[in-house]
Design a protein around this motif. Structure first.
Motif, PDB file in Angstrom:
ATOM      1  N   SER A 124     -10.475   8.283   2.166  1.00 39.66           N
ATOM      2  CA  SER A 124      -9.124   8.357   2.871  1.00 39.66           C
ATOM      3  C   SER A 124      -9.807  10.107   3.219  1.00 39.66           C
ATOM      4  O   SER A 124      -9.255  10.566   4.214  1.00 39.66           O
ATOM      5  CB  SER A 124      -7.816   7.904   2.707  1.00 39.66           C
ATOM      6  N   SER A 127     -13.649  -0.485   3.200  1.00 40.36           N
ATOM      7  CA  SER A 127     -12.631  -1.842   2.671  1.00 40.36           C
ATOM      8  C   SER A 127     -12.496  -3.196   3.730  1.00 40.36           C
ATOM      9  O   SER A 127     -12.037  -2.675   4.874  1.00 40.36           O
ATOM     10  CB  SER A 127     -11.757  -0.135   2.491  1.00 40.36           C
ATOM     11  N   VAL A 146       0.433   3.295  -3.250  1.00 42.31           N
ATOM     12  CA  VAL A 146      -0.677   4.277  -3.348  1.00 42.31           C
ATOM     13  C   VAL A 146      -0.631   5.266  -1.949  1.00 42.31           C
ATOM     14  O   VAL A 146      -0.824   6.059  -2.524  1.00 42.31           O
ATOM     15  CB  VAL A 146      -1.963   3.141  -2.208  1.00 42.31           C
ATOM     16  N   ARG A 169       0.646  -1.574  -0.057  1.00 43.11           N
ATOM     17  CA  ARG A 169      -0.159  -0.162   0.116  1.00 43.11           C
ATOM     18  C   ARG A 169       1.213   1.492  -0.244  1.00 43.11           C
ATOM     19  O   ARG A 169       0.186   2.049  -0.102  1.00 43.11           O
ATOM     20  CB  ARG A 169      -1.451  -0.121   1.149  1.00 43.11           C
ATOM     21  N   THR A 198       0.238  12.256  -3.713  1.00 44.11           N
ATOM     22  CA  THR A 198      -0.388  11.924  -3.072  1.00 44.11           C
ATOM     23  C   THR A 198      -0.011  12.143  -1.158  1.00 44.11           C
ATOM     24  O   THR A 198      -0.804  13.025  -0.713  1.00 44.11           O
ATOM     25  CB  THR A 198      -1.704  10.264  -2.841  1.00 44.11           C
ATOM     26  N   GLU A 205      -8.786   9.561  -2.093  1.00 45.24           N
ATOM     27  CA  GLU A 205     -10.195  10.511  -1.959  1.00 45.24           C
ATOM     28  C   GLU A 205     -10.656  10.335  -0.556  1.00 45.24           C
ATOM     29  O   GLU A 205     -11.349  11.139  -0.126  1.00 45.24           O
ATOM     30  CB  GLU A 205     -10.793  10.152  -3.734  1.00 45.24           C
ATOM     31  N   ASN A 258      -8.929   4.353  -1.136  1.00 46.62           N
ATOM     32  CA  ASN A 258      -8.261   5.257  -1.768  1.00 46.62           C
ATOM     33  C   ASN A 258      -7.731   6.141  -1.452  1.00 46.62           C
ATOM     34  O   ASN A 258      -8.740   7.357  -0.476  1.00 46.62           O
ATOM     35  CB  ASN A 258      -8.981   5.332  -3.291  1.00 46.62           C
ATOM     36  N   GLY A 289       1.935   7.413  -4.208  1.00 45.66           N
ATOM     37  CA  GLY A 289       0.908   8.802  -5.335  1.00 45.66           C
ATOM     38  C   GLY A 289       1.810   8.470  -6.663  1.00 45.66           C
ATOM     39  O   GLY A 289       3.279   8.275  -6.549  1.00 45.66           O
ATOM     40  N   ILE A 309      -5.420   4.711   4.260  1.00 38.55           N
ATOM     41  CA  ILE A 309      -5.020   4.673   3.318  1.00 38.55           C
ATOM     42  C   ILE A 309      -3.947   2.769   2.757  1.00 38.55           C
ATOM     43  O   ILE A 309      -4.871   2.161   1.832  1.00 38.55           O
ATOM     44  CB  ILE A 309      -3.567   4.792   2.068  1.00 38.55           C
TER      45      ILE A 309
END
Length: 192
Positions: free
Chosen positions: A78, A131, A16, A13, A24, A76, A74, A19, A69
């Motif tokens: 979070s 999630s 993510v 993760r 991000t 947005e 995702n 980003g 996250i």
């Protein structure tokens, strides 16, 4: 450094969280005015205040955004945790079903439901985001909505039939709508 928070997220993760080109991570840092340091190898993260930090909860909010996250949300969704009224609740499945991988998989499947139906119903009826990742079920929403969604998930984990859980959610959804109606009506009479 004082007020520094430490946490770990799954290594898969980390990308993510960072980003594309760090966008991000930069956005979270800019919105919370915190500094996020990431060890990509271990998934270890530290969140510290910066000189510009004004909000006393900034580090805490940033930590929970990172944690969300890490739990599969995702960025947005979070970022909803920036609001003081939005919370993150994490249900640890082994606490309910033990450490058996088979039992965890079976319960995750029950929470998700056929073609995602059960998860979608919980989301639709409560207005939360959910999630299901690893050994956890994470919920983002307002306090009352999280309470109801968590209760529905716990009912499923305790073996309650889906039909009963759906009836519970319908009743709670109706109650929330009535409360909201009364709150709006009261606000309108207070204005006049």
């Amino acid at each position: 450094m004082p007020n520094t928070e430490y946490l770990k997220i799954p290594r898969e993760r980390v990308g993510v969280l960072i980003g594309k080109n760090g966008i991000t991570k930069d956005e979270i840092e800019n919105l919370t005015k915190t500094d996020i340091n990431i060890d990509s190898e271990t998934g270890s993260i530290s969140v510290s205040p910066t000189e510009a930090t004004e909000d006393p909860l900034a580090v805490w909010k940033s930590r929970y955004i990172v944690k969300a996250i890490g739990r599969g949300f995702n960025p947005e969704i979070s970022l909803k945790l920036l609001s003081d009224e939005t919370l993150l609740e994490i249900i640890n499945l082994p606490d309910y079903v033990g450490k058996s991988k088979k039992a965890i998989m079976r319960q995750k499947a029950r929470i998700i439901g056929k073609e995602g139906r059960t998860k979608d119903i919980i989301i639709d009826m409560t207005g939360v985001d959910i999630s299901i990742y690893g050994k956890t079920v994470a919920i983002i929403g307002g306090m009352e909505q999280i309470h109801i969604a968590k209760e529905a998930v716990e009912m499923i984990l305790n073996g309650v039939r889906h039909k009963t859980v759906y009836a519970f959610l319908e009743r709670k959804s109706r109650d929330m709508k009535i409360q909201e109606f009364h709150r709006i009506a009261k606000d309108e009479t207070d204005i006049t």
